[in-house]
Design an enzyme around this catalytic site. Structure first.
Site, PDB file in Angstrom:
ATOM      1  N   ARG A 178      -3.009  12.341   3.110  1.00 32.40           N
ATOM      2  CA  ARG A 178      -2.929  11.551   1.876  1.00 32.40           C
ATOM      3  C   ARG A 178      -3.210  12.430   0.663  1.00 32.40           C
ATOM      4  O   ARG A 178      -2.654  12.213  -0.409  1.00 32.40           O
ATOM      5  CB  ARG A 178      -3.897  10.372   1.944  1.00 32.40           C
ATOM      6  N   HIS A 201       0.875  -1.183   0.000  1.00 32.61           N
ATOM      7  CA  HIS A 201       0.000   0.000   0.000  1.00 32.61           C
ATOM      8  C   HIS A 201       0.914   1.236   0.000  1.00 32.61           C
ATOM      9  O   HIS A 201       1.035   1.949   0.989  1.00 32.61           O
ATOM     10  CB  HIS A 201      -0.895  -0.028   1.237  1.00 32.61           C
ATOM     11  N   GLN A 255      -0.163   4.990   0.830  1.00 31.81           N
ATOM     12  CA  GLN A 255      -0.466   5.150   2.254  1.00 31.81           C
ATOM     13  C   GLN A 255       0.820   5.393   3.054  1.00 31.81           C
ATOM     14  O   GLN A 255       0.924   6.355   3.825  1.00 31.81           O
ATOM     15  CB  GLN A 255      -1.160   3.872   2.763  1.00 31.81           C
TER      16      GLN A 255
HETATM   17  N1  NVA Z   1      -4.432  -4.040   5.357  1.00 32.71           N
HETATM   18  C1  NVA Z   1      -5.705  -3.435   5.049  1.00 32.71           C
HETATM   19  C2  NVA Z   1      -5.512  -2.002   4.673  1.00 32.71           C
HETATM   20  C3  NVA Z   1      -6.778  -1.247   4.390  1.00 32.71           C
HETATM   21  C4  NVA Z   1      -6.549   0.174   3.987  1.00 32.71           C
HETATM   22  C5  NVA Z   1      -6.381  -4.205   3.930  1.00 32.71           C
HETATM   23  O1  NVA Z   1      -5.714  -4.586   2.960  1.00 32.71           O
HETATM   24  O2  NVA Z   1      -7.581  -4.453   4.019  1.00 32.71           O
HETATM   25  N1   CP Z   2      -6.323   3.649   4.377  1.00 30.39           N
HETATM   26  C1   CP Z   2      -7.017   3.421   3.248  1.00 30.39           C
HETATM   27  O1   CP Z   2      -6.471   3.081   2.203  1.00 30.39           O
HETATM   28  O2   CP Z   2      -8.356   3.630   3.374  1.00 30.39           O
HETATM   29  P1   CP Z   2      -9.473   3.185   2.323  1.00 30.39           P
HETATM   30  O3   CP Z   2      -9.440   1.688   2.274  1.00 30.39           O
HETATM   31  O4   CP Z   2     -10.741   3.718   2.897  1.00 30.39           O
HETATM   32  O5   CP Z   2      -9.138   3.786   0.995  1.00 30.39           O
END
Ligand code: NVA
Ligand code: CP
Length: 308
Positions: free
Chosen positions: A292, A135, A138
């Site tokens: 973000r 990610h 983020q």
């Molecule tokens: N680790 C989590 C992050 C969500 C923003 C997921 O992948 O669901």
């Molecule tokens: N932290 C994040 O990516 O949030 P969302 O899943 O709501 O986009």
């Protein structure tokens, strides 16, 4: 044109340039409204196409605001409305169309290979808006938040992660290598980062220590990161996993071991953090979410070759 798929593939100096630009832009917007344009309208006439194959609140909104503030526009595609999702069109042909109608493509997907396949066929940049393995937008933004609050380069801080070995942690590990910061990971033995990640850490001679005792992991921490124990589409026995993480809950007792630490969480949250901690002064999660927008603006500019 540059892609933004994984922090480990982006030069450290480019990541730093993105953060420097984001800081300048954030400062320059203090008196502006959400939809007011940045000076110079740097992405005027540009279209960001977004597609989410998994749920999203923050990534969706922050990319919308990011491109809007840069004077561009965004269009969000619903995967279930595309031929691609039904096997009626190839990634190659979809990518060709995206490239001729848009200027950048942001994809949240449950398949890392899909990102690579799109990258192969797109002639516009692709941005990873979360995949099973990382990610990156983020975590780059979180580095920004840490430095903004602590007023120090992250290389001078002690960072701790308490939680599952998931996509967000993988990006944090990549960031710790790129930005040279110390990282302690606290998680049950069974949920430690996998072999590939451990090899990547070793290969880069990084200072990442893994603890199976959360109290040890938070000692001396300036920042505690966490995330849901169960990620989206995590195909595990949920009840069992939550039970395995019972001792890793971030509560007041744990935070007493690191009084100067701030608490960060990418959100949405689950049961891994106590309400008291989540709503305490140490918790900076709302600023974290808002930042973000600022960092993704500079990521967009980087990808489109317009970073100042
Ligand atoms: N680790 C989590 C992050 C969500 C923003 C997921 O992948 O669901
Ligand atoms: N932290 C994040 O990516 O949030 P969302 O899943 O709501 O986009």
């Amino acid at each position: 044109m540059k892609h933004f798929i994984n922090l480990k593939d982006i030069p450290a100096k480019d990541l730093r340039r993105i953060l420097i630009d984001a800081k300048k832009r954030k400062k320059a917007r203090k008196k502006l409204n959400n939809l007011d344009h940045d000076k110079g309208t740097p992405l005027k006439g540009k279209l960001l196409i977004q597609m989410f194959e998994k749920s999203s609140l923050r990534t969706r909104l922050s990319f919308f605001l990011a491109i809007s503030q840069l004077s561009g526009r965004t269009l969000t595609l619903r995967p279930d409305e595309l031929h691609l999702s039904k096997g009626g069109e190839s990634i190659e042909d979809t990518a060709k169309i995206l490239s001729s109608f848009g200027d950048a493509f942001m994809l949240r997907t449950d398949n890392d290979e899909k990102l690579e396949e799109f990258k192969k066929h797109l002639t516009i940049p692709i941005i990873n808006g979360l995949s099973p393995s990382s990610h990156p937008t983020q975590i780059l933004s979180d580095v920004f938040t840490v430095e903004e609050i602590k007023k120090k380069p992250i290389s001078k801080l002690n960072i701790t992660w308490i939680g599952d070995s998931n996509n967000v942690l993988n990006s944090l590990i990549a960031a710790s290598i790129k930005f040279s910061f110390k990282l302690k990971v606290g998680c049950p033995k069974k949920y430690q980062p996998n072999k590939n990640i451990m090899n990547y850490i070793k290969k880069n001679k990084n200072k990442i220590t893994i603890y199976n005792d959360p109290k040890k992991a938070v000692l001396g921490a300036d920042v505690i990161f966490s995330d849901k124990v169960i990620s989206m589409n995590d195909k595990v026995n949920k009840k069992k996993k939550l039970k395995d993480f019972k001792n890793f809950k971030i509560n007041r007792n744990l935070l007493k071991k690191c009084p100067r630490a701030i608490f960060l969480h990418c959100l949405p949250r689950g049961s891994e953090v106590d309400e008291n901690v989540f709503k305490s002064k140490q918790s900076k999660v709302w600023l974290q979410a808002l930042n973000r927008v600022h960092v993704q603006k500079s990521i967009l500019l980087y990808c489109l070759g317009k970073l100042r």
